[in-house]
Write a protein that holds these residues in place. Structure first.
Motif, mmCIF file in Angstrom:
data_model
loop_
_atom_site.group_PDB
_atom_site.id
_atom_site.type_symbol
_atom_site.label_atom_id
_atom_site.label_comp_id
_atom_site.label_asym_id
_atom_site.label_seq_id
_atom_site.Cartn_x
_atom_site.Cartn_y
_atom_site.Cartn_z
ATOM 1 N N LEU A 16 0.811 -1.213 0.000
ATOM 2 C CA LEU A 16 0.000 0.000 0.000
ATOM 3 C C LEU A 16 0.846 1.267 0.000
ATOM 4 O O LEU A 16 0.353 2.344 -0.314
ATOM 5 C CB LEU A 16 -0.927 0.008 1.214
ATOM 6 N N SER A 17 2.111 1.137 0.391
ATOM 7 C CA SER A 17 3.003 2.279 0.516
ATOM 8 C C SER A 17 4.435 1.811 0.287
ATOM 9 O O SER A 17 4.748 0.633 0.477
ATOM 10 C CB SER A 17 2.860 2.881 1.921
ATOM 11 N N ASP A 18 5.317 2.726 -0.088
ATOM 12 C CA ASP A 18 6.724 2.394 -0.280
ATOM 13 C C ASP A 18 7.521 2.459 1.024
ATOM 14 O O ASP A 18 8.728 2.192 1.024
ATOM 15 C CB ASP A 18 7.359 3.333 -1.315
ATOM 16 N N GLU A 19 6.860 2.792 2.121
ATOM 17 C CA GLU A 19 7.543 2.865 3.412
ATOM 18 C C GLU A 19 8.049 1.487 3.821
ATOM 19 O O GLU A 19 7.529 0.458 3.382
ATOM 20 C CB GLU A 19 6.594 3.398 4.492
ATOM 21 N N GLN A 20 9.045 1.472 4.683
ATOM 22 C CA GLN A 20 9.654 0.240 5.176
ATOM 23 C C GLN A 20 8.809 -0.357 6.298
ATOM 24 O O GLN A 20 8.385 0.355 7.207
ATOM 25 C CB GLN A 20 11.068 0.528 5.685
ATOM 26 N N ALA A 21 8.583 -1.655 6.249
ATOM 27 C CA ALA A 21 7.853 -2.349 7.316
ATOM 28 C C ALA A 21 8.776 -2.568 8.511
ATOM 29 O O ALA A 21 9.918 -2.986 8.353
ATOM 30 C CB ALA A 21 7.317 -3.673 6.817
ATOM 31 N N VAL A 22 8.256 -2.273 9.697
ATOM 32 C CA VAL A 22 9.030 -2.480 10.921
ATOM 33 C C VAL A 22 8.356 -3.477 11.867
ATOM 34 O O VAL A 22 8.961 -3.917 12.839
ATOM 35 C CB VAL A 22 9.293 -1.150 11.673
ATOM 36 N N GLU A 28 -6.140 -11.826 11.375
ATOM 37 C CA GLU A 28 -7.015 -12.982 11.483
ATOM 38 C C GLU A 28 -6.370 -14.097 10.685
ATOM 39 O O GLU A 28 -5.319 -13.891 10.060
ATOM 40 C CB GLU A 28 -8.440 -12.670 11.003
ATOM 41 N N THR A 29 -6.959 -15.259 10.664
ATOM 42 C CA THR A 29 -6.393 -16.381 9.939
ATOM 43 C C THR A 29 -6.150 -15.994 8.481
ATOM 44 O O THR A 29 -7.046 -15.473 7.820
ATOM 45 C CB THR A 29 -7.344 -17.594 10.001
ATOM 46 N N ASP A 30 -4.936 -16.179 8.036
ATOM 47 C CA ASP A 30 -4.519 -15.951 6.651
ATOM 48 C C ASP A 30 -4.417 -14.485 6.237
ATOM 49 O O ASP A 30 -4.297 -14.189 5.050
ATOM 50 C CB ASP A 30 -5.431 -16.697 5.658
ATOM 51 N N ILE A 31 -4.455 -13.550 7.178
ATOM 52 C CA ILE A 31 -4.286 -12.124 6.855
ATOM 53 C C ILE A 31 -3.265 -11.520 7.824
ATOM 54 O O ILE A 31 -3.444 -11.558 9.037
ATOM 55 C CB ILE A 31 -5.613 -11.346 6.953
ATOM 56 N N VAL A 32 -2.182 -10.963 7.250
ATOM 57 C CA VAL A 32 -1.107 -10.366 8.043
ATOM 58 C C VAL A 32 -0.904 -8.926 7.573
ATOM 59 O O VAL A 32 -0.792 -8.677 6.370
ATOM 60 C CB VAL A 32 0.210 -11.149 7.878
ATOM 61 N N TYR A 33 -0.893 -7.997 8.509
ATOM 62 C CA TYR A 33 -0.622 -6.587 8.207
ATOM 63 C C TYR A 33 0.831 -6.272 8.517
ATOM 64 O O TYR A 33 1.354 -6.697 9.539
ATOM 65 C CB TYR A 33 -1.495 -5.659 9.052
ATOM 66 N N ASP A 34 1.469 -5.492 7.646
ATOM 67 C CA ASP A 34 2.794 -4.933 7.903
ATOM 68 C C ASP A 34 2.620 -3.463 8.250
ATOM 69 O O ASP A 34 1.838 -2.759 7.609
ATOM 70 C CB ASP A 34 3.693 -5.053 6.670
#
Length: 105
Positions: A16-22, A28-34
């Motif tokens: 969704l963005s070019d920012e670096q994930a920290v 929920e099951t099968d969904i991961v947010y960075d």
């Protein structure tokens, strides 16, 4: 937004963005947010995509605008079976109508 689908592992990544994930979190099951340093969602990993395709079309994801949501639904259409594809096309048309309405408001 950048969409990467790996059919061999049946996983989809939405940048969704070019920012670096920290940090990452299983929402929920099968969904991961960075997350970015300021705790903003900058990426979404979706697992077992083909098994969850119908659910993914309606799960609320933190898109920054209707354009990202429209792009996501359009992509799902490309990997859906014919029955789901027609439903996704209808949903995409609703999003398009909302975009037009909001632009004219």
């Amino acid at each position: 937004m950048k969409i990467n689908f790996d059919s061999e592992v049946d996983a989809l990544y939405l940048r969704l963005s070019d920012e670096q994930a920290v940090d990452s979190e299983a929402i929920e099951t099968d969904i991961v947010y960075d997350y970015s340093t300021d705790n903003k969602v900058i990426g979404i990993e979706l697992l077992r995509v083909t098994a969850n395709l119908a659910r993914l079309a309606v799960v609320p994801l933190p898109f920054k605008d209707l354009n990202q949501q429209y792009e996501f639904i359009s992509f799902l259409e490309t990997i859906a079976d014919s029955e789901l594809r027609s439903k996704l096309a209808f949903a995409r048309q609703i999003l398009q109508n909302q975009k037009v309405f909001l632009q004219s408001a």
